[in-house]
Design a protein around this motif. Structure first.
Motif, PDB file in Angstrom:
ATOM      1  N   TRP A  69      10.204   4.222   5.527  1.00 35.86           N
ATOM      2  CA  TRP A  69       8.774   4.194   5.222  1.00 35.86           C
ATOM      3  C   TRP A  69       8.611   4.521   3.740  1.00 35.86           C
ATOM      4  O   TRP A  69       9.125   5.527   3.262  1.00 35.86           O
ATOM      5  CB  TRP A  69       8.016   5.219   6.057  1.00 35.86           C
ATOM      6  CG  TRP A  69       8.008   4.953   7.528  1.00 35.86           C
ATOM      7  CD1 TRP A  69       8.638   5.666   8.502  1.00 35.86           C
ATOM      8  CD2 TRP A  69       7.307   3.899   8.200  1.00 35.86           C
ATOM      9  NE1 TRP A  69       8.393   5.131   9.746  1.00 35.86           N
ATOM     10  CE2 TRP A  69       7.575   4.036   9.586  1.00 35.86           C
ATOM     11  CE3 TRP A  69       6.492   2.852   7.771  1.00 35.86           C
ATOM     12  CZ2 TRP A  69       7.047   3.172  10.538  1.00 35.86           C
ATOM     13  CZ3 TRP A  69       5.963   1.975   8.729  1.00 35.86           C
ATOM     14  CH2 TRP A  69       6.238   2.141  10.091  1.00 35.86           C
ATOM     15  N   LEU A  78       1.763   3.328   3.832  1.00 31.75           N
ATOM     16  CA  LEU A  78       3.205   3.206   4.011  1.00 31.75           C
ATOM     17  C   LEU A  78       3.594   1.793   4.423  1.00 31.75           C
ATOM     18  O   LEU A  78       3.140   1.279   5.454  1.00 31.75           O
ATOM     19  CB  LEU A  78       3.699   4.187   5.074  1.00 31.75           C
ATOM     20  CG  LEU A  78       3.636   5.673   4.722  1.00 31.75           C
ATOM     21  CD1 LEU A  78       4.142   6.501   5.898  1.00 31.75           C
ATOM     22  CD2 LEU A  78       4.446   5.978   3.471  1.00 31.75           C
ATOM     23  N   GLY A 457       7.119   8.495  10.545  1.00 35.01           N
ATOM     24  CA  GLY A 457       6.053   8.411   9.565  1.00 35.01           C
ATOM     25  C   GLY A 457       4.699   8.219  10.218  1.00 35.01           C
ATOM     26  O   GLY A 457       4.590   8.037  11.435  1.00 35.01           O
ATOM     27  N   ASP A 532       8.640   9.336   6.089  1.00 29.50           N
ATOM     28  CA  ASP A 532       7.366   9.477   5.388  1.00 29.50           C
ATOM     29  C   ASP A 532       7.491  10.530   4.284  1.00 29.50           C
ATOM     30  O   ASP A 532       7.919  11.656   4.545  1.00 29.50           O
ATOM     31  CB  ASP A 532       6.306   9.904   6.410  1.00 29.50           C
ATOM     32  CG  ASP A 532       4.875   9.792   5.890  1.00 29.50           C
ATOM     33  OD1 ASP A 532       4.659   9.935   4.674  1.00 29.50           O
ATOM     34  OD2 ASP A 532       3.980   9.587   6.730  1.00 29.50           O
TER      35      ASP A 532
END
Length: 579
Positions: A69, A78, A457, A532
């Motif tokens: 991500w 993202l 994420g 993330d």
């Protein structure tokens, strides 16, 4: 082949003899506390993973790859990069392998609402290399996340310029030709820029496979040779890991021996994760090895390291032996402010949960926490800790799958296995335990797959963590988290000064009422994948003001008080210490 013929009735006896426990009541029944739904098809994530010949007679064909991500185009949400492998043709019954390079990686643009568009061709992110690990970092400090791809074959560095990727591997001084299975970035020497560690797996030449291409034969069942410690014949020996110093402008210089990271014997390495496990303000390095002791390289404070895995209780599993380790999931599992480590292991080896005493010394407590018995008949790869329902405790997801499609025919467990979700629960005495919640966690976890990389994420920016799983021979699963929330949440994004724009190595501590949570800023964790870059905190249902404390990579501390919940907090590194 290790552990052949020990399946079946022997498992129960083995669990009893080794004292494995299943705390928290075993598999969760009744109330559905979690719901994960596979929305990959509707979202437009359609790339099919390629990884050799379906028979998987040779070791590169079973390792799989990861995903990442990242905000590739700088629009604030993202996007998704998914690695890929390659098909293989067996020539002369495997005397030689032809790598076909018939698949490419993909980049998907986030259009909002879990809807994605394939922009691979326009972005330049389609690479036909056989990718294992996908690592995201801003290597030249310009604010764009770049991609380092650790491959079976030469590694690749894709520089990002406004969402367009260019192969700059040679110009950057990179391009290790060994088989890369893990790669991590960190500022190891405190100079403000990012360095790189590449974990390499084994030496395997497709033109000259082990034993002339012959396979192991178990009563007529052919299976491939594993790493050197398994076959005992010197096949698939370890490959040397490599460390590079960065200059903050996208240039790297090999410095493995200089940094104290060269070993007397090359090991069969998988995951590599930087973490400040001893709490002294600099990043240490953890490296998983296959059937060999796991490494813990302690940073001496100047960017050089000393290997102390044995002395610190990290090298071996609970029984005092090396495990076939793949993934390393690093998080503050027990909420005491330091970094603990879950290590995924091979079939008929329980996963290891190494709890940290705060000084970087560890003890494997997987059995006490309920994580040994449920993993004994699984072969674990990627995954991670995250608060799936925002109740304030870290839950756990582990992707499983065997390396041999015919494993059951020789007494091992199935090729296709469940991806497991474990709920963190508090026992009556206040202790933490994990309970297998897979069977009651939504349709996205129901399919049996041979899964590998996992990227965590919040691509739909709704405040909970969704899951991307790379499955061999299939399109990925994108599991939307629809779990009922049991508390507030906070996401923290960091903007660092200087070349380390993502502030890798920072520590964020969030306090709400009587509870506190600690996260380290890293995107590379687990195995093969990058997560993330925003840190997610589930805060539970308690009231009270929320305070965020950031210890930046240079040691500066910043405190933000009266923080609003249920939103993203963006924190910029100040020019001068705030206290």
């Amino acid at each position: 082949m290790r552990e052949v013929g020990r399946k079946g009735a022997s498992i129960g006896a083995f669990l009893a003899l080794t004292g494995f426990v299943a705390c928290g009541g075993g598999i969760l029944a009744g109330e559905a506390r979690f719901e994960f739904v596979d929305v990959a098809a509707e979202a437009g994530i359609d790339v099919v993973h390629r990884s050799g010949d379906p028979r998987r007679w040779y070791i590169p064909e079973s390792n799989g790859c990861g995903a990442a991500w990242l905000d590739a185009d700088g629009d604030g949400d993202l996007d998704l990069f998914v690695g890929n492998g390659s098909g293989v043709r067996y020539v002369d019954d495997g005397a030689r392998l032809e790598v076909l390079h018939d698949a490419t990686s993909r980049l998907y643009r986030n259009d909002g609402g879990l809807s994605f568009t394939d922009i691979t061709e326009a972005s330049g992110a389609g690479i036909s290399s056989w990718i294992n690990a996908v690592s995201v970092a801003d290597v030249e400090g310009d604010g764009d996340p770049d991609l380092y791809l650790a491959c079976f074959g030469p590694d690749v560095l894709l520089r990002n310029d406004g969402g367009v990727f260019t192969d700059v591997t040679e110009q950057a001084g990179l391009g290790c030709e060994l088989w890369g299975a893990g790669a991590s970035f960190a500022d190891t020497d405190g100079d403000g820029d990012l360095d790189l560690y590449v974990a390499n797996y084994v030496i395997f030449d497709p033109e000259h496979p082990p034993d002339g291409g012959r396979r192991q034969d178990f009563d007529g069942v052919e299976v491939g040779y594993g790493p050197e410690e398994e076959n005992g014949r010197g096949f698939n020996p370890g490959a040397a890991d490599v460390f590079y110093r960065g200059d903050g402008r996208g240039q790297f210089t090999e410095a493995t021996a200089e940094a104290g990271l060269a070993l007397e014997k090359d090991l069969c390495s998988y995951a590599a994760v930087f973490s400040d496990v001893d709490g002294d303000g600099d990043v240490d390095l953890l490296v998983a090895n296959d059937l060999q002791p796991t490494n813990l390289f302690v940073n001496r404070g100047d960017g050089t390291f000393a290997e102390e895995g044995v002395e610190r209780g990290f090298a071996f599993g609970a029984e005092g032996a090396a495990t076939a380790a793949m993934g390393l999931f690093v998080a503050d599992v027990d909420g005491d402010g330091d970094q603990d480590v879950l290590r995924t292991n091979f079939d008929m080896e329980p996963n290891s949960l190494h709890l940290n005493d705060g000084r970087g010394f560890f003890r494997d407590r997987a059995s006490e926490y309920g994580l040994a018995a449920p993993s004994f008949d699984k072969l674990g790869w990627g995954g991670g800790f995250f608060d799936a329902d925002c109740d304030g405790d870290l839950d756990l997801l582990v992707a499983n799958g065997h390396v041999m499609p015919n494993a059951e025919e020789i007494g091992l467990h199935a090729w296709a296995q469940p991806t497991q979700l474990f709920e963190a629960v508090s026992e009556a005495d206040g202790s933490l335990c994990y309970r297998d919640a897979t069977a009651n966690a939504g349709g996205g976890l129901e399919p049996l797959r041979s899964a590998r990389g996992v990227a965590l994420g919040d691509p739909d920016d709704d405040g909970d963590i969704d899951v991307l799983i790379v499955d061999l021979d299939r399109a990925p699963r994108l599991l939307e988290n629809r779990s009922p929330r049991r508390g507030r949440w906070l996401a923290v994004g960091l903007a660092g000064r200087g070349p380390n724009t993502a502030a890798l190595g920072a520590t964020v501590r969030v306090r709400a009422g009587e509870r506190a949570w600690t996260r380290e800023m890293r995107t590379i964790d687990g195995l093969y994948s990058s997560h993330d870059p925003r840190l997610h905190f589930g805060l539970g249902a308690g009231d009270g003001p929320v305070t965020v404390e950031v210890r930046w990579p240079d040691g500066m501390t910043q405190v933000i008080e009266d923080v609003a919940c249920d939103e993203l907090l963006l924190v910029e590194q100040p020019e001068k210490p705030t206290r």
